[in-house]
Design a protein around this motif. Structure first.
Motif, PDB file in Angstrom:
ATOM      1  N   GLY A  14       0.914  -1.257   0.053  1.00 11.76           N
ATOM      2  CA  GLY A  14      -0.306   0.076  -0.026  1.00 11.76           C
ATOM      3  C   GLY A  14       0.801   1.238  -0.036  1.00 11.76           C
ATOM      4  N   ALA A  15       1.946   1.293   0.896  1.00 14.23           N
ATOM      5  CA  ALA A  15       2.885   2.475   0.814  1.00 14.23           C
ATOM      6  C   ALA A  15       3.394   2.495  -0.649  1.00 14.23           C
ATOM      7  N   ALA A  17       2.059   1.788  -3.406  1.00 16.53           N
ATOM      8  CA  ALA A  17       0.983   2.231  -4.403  1.00 16.53           C
ATOM      9  C   ALA A  17       0.814   3.642  -3.956  1.00 16.53           C
ATOM     10  N   ILE A  18       0.758   4.158  -2.862  1.00 23.30           N
ATOM     11  CA  ILE A  18       0.456   5.463  -2.654  1.00 23.30           C
ATOM     12  C   ILE A  18       1.507   6.365  -3.090  1.00 23.30           C
ATOM     13  N   GLY A  19       2.829   5.709  -2.994  1.00 25.90           N
ATOM     14  CA  GLY A  19       4.186   6.522  -3.457  1.00 25.90           C
ATOM     15  C   GLY A  19       3.948   6.527  -4.854  1.00 25.90           C
ATOM     16  N   LEU A  20       3.602   5.566  -5.620  1.00 24.85           N
ATOM     17  CA  LEU A  20       3.229   5.554  -6.967  1.00 24.85           C
ATOM     18  C   LEU A  20       2.614   6.664  -7.638  1.00 24.85           C
ATOM     19  N   ALA A  21       1.279   6.616  -6.902  1.00 26.53           N
ATOM     20  CA  ALA A  21       0.401   7.803  -7.184  1.00 26.53           C
ATOM     21  C   ALA A  21       0.756   9.011  -6.935  1.00 26.53           C
ATOM     22  N   MET A  22       1.586   9.492  -5.902  1.00 21.20           N
ATOM     23  CA  MET A  22       2.053  10.819  -5.464  1.00 21.20           C
ATOM     24  C   MET A  22       3.110  11.041  -6.603  1.00 21.20           C
ATOM     25  N   GLY A  23       3.955  10.154  -6.802  1.00 22.64           N
ATOM     26  CA  GLY A  23       5.097  10.190  -7.802  1.00 22.64           C
ATOM     27  C   GLY A  23       4.461  10.800  -9.090  1.00 22.64           C
ATOM     28  N   TRP A  24       3.325  10.290  -9.556  1.00 17.32           N
ATOM     29  CA  TRP A  24       2.636  10.434 -10.886  1.00 17.32           C
ATOM     30  C   TRP A  24       2.187  11.875 -10.905  1.00 17.32           C
ATOM     31  N   VAL A  25       1.513  12.277  -9.550  1.00 10.11           N
ATOM     32  CA  VAL A  25       1.090  13.525  -9.466  1.00 10.11           C
ATOM     33  C   VAL A  25       1.973  14.785  -9.233  1.00 10.11           C
ATOM     34  N   ALA A  26       3.074  14.303  -8.538  1.00  9.78           N
ATOM     35  CA  ALA A  26       4.022  15.277  -8.258  1.00  9.78           C
ATOM     36  C   ALA A  26       4.693  16.103  -9.428  1.00  9.78           C
ATOM     37  N   VAL A  27       4.761  15.494 -10.440  1.00 10.39           N
ATOM     38  CA  VAL A  27       5.213  16.016 -11.716  1.00 10.39           C
ATOM     39  C   VAL A  27       4.643  17.346 -12.246  1.00 10.39           C
ATOM     40  N   VAL A  28       3.143  17.316 -11.973  1.00 14.06           N
ATOM     41  CA  VAL A  28       2.144  18.338 -12.448  1.00 14.06           C
ATOM     42  C   VAL A  28       2.221  19.367 -11.559  1.00 14.06           C
ATOM     43  N   HIS A  29       2.538  19.253 -10.026  1.00 16.51           N
ATOM     44  CA  HIS A  29       2.526  20.304  -9.135  1.00 16.51           C
ATOM     45  C   HIS A  29       3.686  21.152  -9.265  1.00 16.51           C
ATOM     46  N   ARG A  30       3.446  22.471  -9.370  1.00 17.23           N
ATOM     47  CA  ARG A  30       4.488  23.501  -9.732  1.00 17.23           C
ATOM     48  C   ARG A  30       4.744  24.340  -8.290  1.00 17.23           C
ATOM     49  N   ALA A  31       4.903  23.569  -7.083  1.00 15.45           N
ATOM     50  CA  ALA A  31       5.401  24.417  -5.925  1.00 15.45           C
ATOM     51  C   ALA A  31       6.811  24.724  -5.922  1.00 15.45           C
ATOM     52  N   PRO A  32       7.439  25.565  -5.076  1.00 14.28           N
ATOM     53  CA  PRO A  32       8.429  26.009  -4.973  1.00 14.28           C
ATOM     54  C   PRO A  32       9.449  24.752  -4.169  1.00 14.28           C
ATOM     55  N   LEU A  70      10.024   3.403   9.498  1.00 13.75           N
ATOM     56  CA  LEU A  70      11.116   3.756   8.554  1.00 13.75           C
ATOM     57  C   LEU A  70      10.981   2.592   7.291  1.00 13.75           C
ATOM     58  N   ILE A  71      10.454   1.375   7.682  1.00 14.84           N
ATOM     59  CA  ILE A  71      10.377   0.287   6.667  1.00 14.84           C
ATOM     60  C   ILE A  71       9.271   0.882   5.771  1.00 14.84           C
ATOM     61  N   LEU A  72       8.352   1.400   6.154  1.00 10.71           N
ATOM     62  CA  LEU A  72       7.178   1.914   5.321  1.00 10.71           C
ATOM     63  C   LEU A  72       7.769   3.081   4.430  1.00 10.71           C
ATOM     64  N   PHE A  73       8.819   3.790   4.821  1.00  7.33           N
ATOM     65  CA  PHE A  73       9.097   4.911   4.092  1.00  7.33           C
ATOM     66  C   PHE A  73       9.848   4.634   2.892  1.00  7.33           C
ATOM     67  N   VAL A  74      10.458   3.303   2.923  1.00  3.57           N
ATOM     68  CA  VAL A  74      11.427   3.166   1.797  1.00  3.57           C
ATOM     69  C   VAL A  74      10.347   2.520   0.638  1.00  3.57           C
ATOM     70  N   PRO A  75       9.384   1.723   0.484  1.00  4.71           N
ATOM     71  CA  PRO A  75       8.647   1.380  -0.639  1.00  4.71           C
ATOM     72  C   PRO A  75       7.867   2.789  -0.920  1.00  4.71           C
ATOM     73  N   TYR A  76       7.696   3.554  -0.039  1.00  4.69           N
ATOM     74  CA  TYR A  76       6.899   4.790  -0.528  1.00  4.69           C
ATOM     75  C   TYR A  76       7.996   5.920  -1.394  1.00  4.69           C
ATOM     76  N   LEU A  77       9.076   5.952  -0.827  1.00  3.23           N
ATOM     77  CA  LEU A  77       9.893   6.707  -1.671  1.00  3.23           C
ATOM     78  C   LEU A  77      10.330   5.944  -3.187  1.00  3.23           C
ATOM     79  N   LEU A  78      10.450   4.654  -3.018  1.00  6.19           N
ATOM     80  CA  LEU A  78      10.626   4.013  -4.272  1.00  6.19           C
ATOM     81  C   LEU A  78       9.443   4.109  -5.174  1.00  6.19           C
TER      82      LEU A  78
END
Length: 101
Positions: A14-15, A17-32, A70-78
Motif C-alpha cells: 500500500g505504501a 502504491a500511494i508513493g506511485l500515485a504521489m510520484g505521478w501527481v508530483a510532476v504536475v505540481h509546480r510548488a517551490p 522507516l520500513i514503510l518509508f522505503v517503498p513509499y520513496l521507491l
C-alpha cells in the motif's frame, strides 16, 4: 526486520502504491522546492532515525513503531521515484508524438 516485512507486506504494498500515485501527481505540481538548509536538516533527521533504529536505542513499542515507519518509508520513496519516472516518460513520449505530427 524480517518479521516486519513478513507481517506487514500488505501495508508495504500500500505504501508503494500511494508513493506511485504521489510520484505521478508530483510532476504536475509546480510548488517551490525545499531550501538547501532544510534539505540538510531533513537528511540529518532521517540519518539520526536510522542510526537510532540500528543501535536499538528506542526500546519497546516505540522502537517497533519507529522501525515500521522507516520500513514503510522505503517503498513509499521507491514508488514516488518510479511514479515520477513513468510520468516523465509518458509526457516525453506525448511531446514527441505532437512534434512529429
Amino acid at each position: 526486520m524480517a518479521y516486519l516485512v513478513a507481517f506487514h507486506w500488505g501495508w508495504l504494498a500500500g505504501a508503494f502504491a500511494i508513493g506511485l500515485a504521489m510520484g505521478w501527481v508530483a510532476v504536475v505540481h509546480r510548488a517551490p522546492g525545499v531550501s538547501g538548509w532544510l534539505t540538510w536538516l531533513l537528511a540529518a533527521l532521517a540519518a539520526g532515525l536510522v542510526a537510532a533504529t540500528a543501535a536499538c536505542i528506542v526500546p519497546g513499542r516505540a522502537g517497533y513503531w519507529l522501525e515500521l515507519l522507516l520500513i514503510l518509508f522505503v517503498p513509499y520513496l521507491l514508488g514516488c521515484a518510479i511514479g515520477t519516472w513513468l510520468r516523465a516518460l509518458v509526457v516525453t513520449r506525448s511531446m514527441r508524438q505532437r512534434s512529429a505530427a
